[in-house]
Write a protein that holds these residues in place. Structure first.
Motif, mmCIF file in Angstrom:
data_model
loop_
_atom_site.group_PDB
_atom_site.id
_atom_site.type_symbol
_atom_site.label_atom_id
_atom_site.label_comp_id
_atom_site.label_asym_id
_atom_site.label_seq_id
_atom_site.Cartn_x
_atom_site.Cartn_y
_atom_site.Cartn_z
ATOM 1 N N ASN A 92 0.806 -1.141 -0.065
ATOM 2 C CA ASN A 92 0.122 0.091 -0.108
ATOM 3 C C ASN A 92 1.016 1.152 -0.187
ATOM 4 O OD1 ASN A 92 -2.777 0.984 -0.108
ATOM 5 N ND2 ASN A 92 -2.463 1.940 1.965
ATOM 6 N N ILE A 93 1.838 1.161 0.686
ATOM 7 C CA ILE A 93 2.839 2.293 0.790
ATOM 8 C C ILE A 93 3.373 2.572 -0.593
ATOM 9 C CG2 ILE A 93 5.086 3.281 1.550
ATOM 10 C CD1 ILE A 93 4.326 1.802 4.086
ATOM 11 N N GLU A 94 3.873 1.483 -0.983
ATOM 12 C CA GLU A 94 4.286 1.508 -2.621
ATOM 13 C C GLU A 94 3.606 2.122 -3.428
ATOM 14 O OE1 GLU A 94 6.839 -1.265 -5.791
ATOM 15 O OE2 GLU A 94 5.567 -2.319 -3.999
ATOM 16 N N GLU A 95 2.290 1.753 -3.456
ATOM 17 C CA GLU A 95 1.330 2.082 -4.317
ATOM 18 C C GLU A 95 0.801 3.553 -4.139
ATOM 19 O OE1 GLU A 95 -3.527 1.403 -4.591
ATOM 20 O OE2 GLU A 95 -2.284 -0.317 -4.625
ATOM 21 N N LYS A 96 0.710 4.201 -2.857
ATOM 22 C CA LYS A 96 0.208 5.477 -2.694
ATOM 23 C C LYS A 96 1.629 6.465 -3.216
ATOM 24 C CE LYS A 96 -3.536 4.608 -1.023
ATOM 25 N NZ LYS A 96 -4.712 4.776 -2.124
ATOM 26 N N VAL A 97 2.863 6.030 -2.853
ATOM 27 C CA VAL A 97 3.984 6.642 -3.148
ATOM 28 C C VAL A 97 4.000 6.910 -4.667
ATOM 29 C CG1 VAL A 97 6.468 6.741 -3.383
ATOM 30 C CG2 VAL A 97 5.248 6.332 -1.214
ATOM 31 N N GLN A 98 3.731 5.777 -5.403
ATOM 32 C CA GLN A 98 3.800 5.995 -7.053
ATOM 33 C C GLN A 98 2.682 6.961 -7.683
ATOM 34 O OE1 GLN A 98 3.741 1.562 -7.871
ATOM 35 N NE2 GLN A 98 6.121 1.643 -8.060
ATOM 36 N N GLU A 99 1.318 6.513 -6.925
ATOM 37 C CA GLU A 99 0.238 7.325 -7.374
ATOM 38 C C GLU A 99 0.567 8.854 -7.271
ATOM 39 O OE1 GLU A 99 -3.380 6.226 -5.066
ATOM 40 O OE2 GLU A 99 -3.266 4.388 -6.086
ATOM 41 N N ALA A 100 1.377 9.360 -6.062
ATOM 42 C CA ALA A 100 1.886 10.691 -5.944
ATOM 43 C C ALA A 100 2.917 11.094 -7.059
ATOM 44 C CB ALA A 100 2.429 10.793 -4.610
ATOM 45 N N GLY A 101 3.248 10.255 -7.950
ATOM 46 C CA GLY A 101 4.186 10.439 -8.972
ATOM 47 C C GLY A 101 5.577 10.182 -8.599
ATOM 48 N N LEU A 102 6.164 9.748 -7.387
ATOM 49 C CA LEU A 102 7.261 9.462 -6.953
ATOM 50 C C LEU A 102 7.872 8.108 -7.218
ATOM 51 C CD1 LEU A 102 6.683 11.595 -3.396
ATOM 52 C CD2 LEU A 102 7.851 12.228 -5.535
ATOM 53 N N ILE A 103 9.027 7.857 -7.182
ATOM 54 C CA ILE A 103 9.781 6.650 -7.112
ATOM 55 C C ILE A 103 10.079 6.029 -5.937
ATOM 56 C CG2 ILE A 103 11.908 5.568 -8.381
ATOM 57 C CD1 ILE A 103 11.684 7.859 -10.362
ATOM 58 N N VAL A 104 9.730 4.597 -5.936
ATOM 59 C CA VAL A 104 10.261 3.953 -4.933
ATOM 60 C C VAL A 104 11.913 3.410 -5.298
ATOM 61 C CG1 VAL A 104 9.991 1.763 -3.515
ATOM 62 C CG2 VAL A 104 8.145 2.875 -4.150
ATOM 63 N N ARG A 105 12.780 3.723 -4.625
ATOM 64 C CA ARG A 105 14.091 3.414 -4.953
ATOM 65 C C ARG A 105 14.460 2.025 -4.850
ATOM 66 N NH1 ARG A 105 17.905 8.400 -3.175
ATOM 67 N NH2 ARG A 105 16.703 10.025 -4.183
ATOM 68 N N ASP A 106 13.894 1.224 -3.701
ATOM 69 C CA ASP A 106 14.268 0.049 -3.461
ATOM 70 C C ASP A 106 13.265 -0.673 -2.398
ATOM 71 O OD1 ASP A 106 15.868 -2.464 -3.983
ATOM 72 O OD2 ASP A 106 17.460 -1.960 -2.397
ATOM 73 N N ILE A 107 13.196 -1.969 -2.402
ATOM 74 C CA ILE A 107 12.464 -2.620 -1.546
ATOM 75 C C ILE A 107 13.271 -3.970 -0.894
ATOM 76 C CG2 ILE A 107 10.216 -3.855 -0.810
ATOM 77 C CD1 ILE A 107 8.803 -2.046 -2.956
ATOM 78 N N GLU A 108 13.408 -4.020 0.188
ATOM 79 C CA GLU A 108 14.103 -5.151 0.689
ATOM 80 C C GLU A 108 13.353 -6.084 1.668
ATOM 81 O OE1 GLU A 108 17.228 -6.287 -0.352
ATOM 82 O OE2 GLU A 108 17.515 -4.378 -1.579
ATOM 83 N N GLY A 109 13.356 -7.315 1.493
ATOM 84 C CA GLY A 109 12.634 -8.099 2.655
ATOM 85 C C GLY A 109 11.082 -8.345 2.334
#
Length: 117
Positions: A54-71
């Protein structure tokens, strides 16, 4: 978008998936890694994954990039690198074991209560 607004997006996205004990630390003056660390917990692997997604989705909806996800696959401790905001989502027992708040004790807490439902 400034880092405080990104922090708000993260906290609200986590809260909407029932993340527990959400803490935001202002690390701007003590770390070059980010402006804020956000630490939270969930009681199950499934909930940890749901919060991260959900965090990843909301950040992308705001037009921002998720640099990395671990774990994300193990879902014991998921780390999302959003640049100015680094998010730690733990299973409850894992959070207690690592106790990141103690490691960053010099970082002031950010009042996120106005963003919680």
């Amino acid at each position: 978008m400034n880092s405080k607004k990104l922090l708000q997006i993260v906290v609200q996205a986590a809260d909407s998936k029932r993340a527990e004990e959400i803490v935001a630390l202002d690390v701007q003056n003590i770390s070059f890694l980010a402006d804020y660390f956000v630490i939270m917990q969930a009681t199950s692997d499934r909930q940890v994954k749901a919060i991260a997604e959900n965090i990843e989705e909301k950040v992308q909806e705001a037009g921002l990039i998720v640099r990395d996800i671990e774990g994300k696959d193990a879902a014991n401790w998921v780390l999302l690198d959003l640049g100015d905001v680094v998010v730690h989502i733990f299973k409850t027992e894992t959070r207690q074991f690592y106790n990141l708040e103690k490691l960053w004790v010099d970082a002031p807490l950010v009042d996120v209560s106005e963003w919680l439902k």
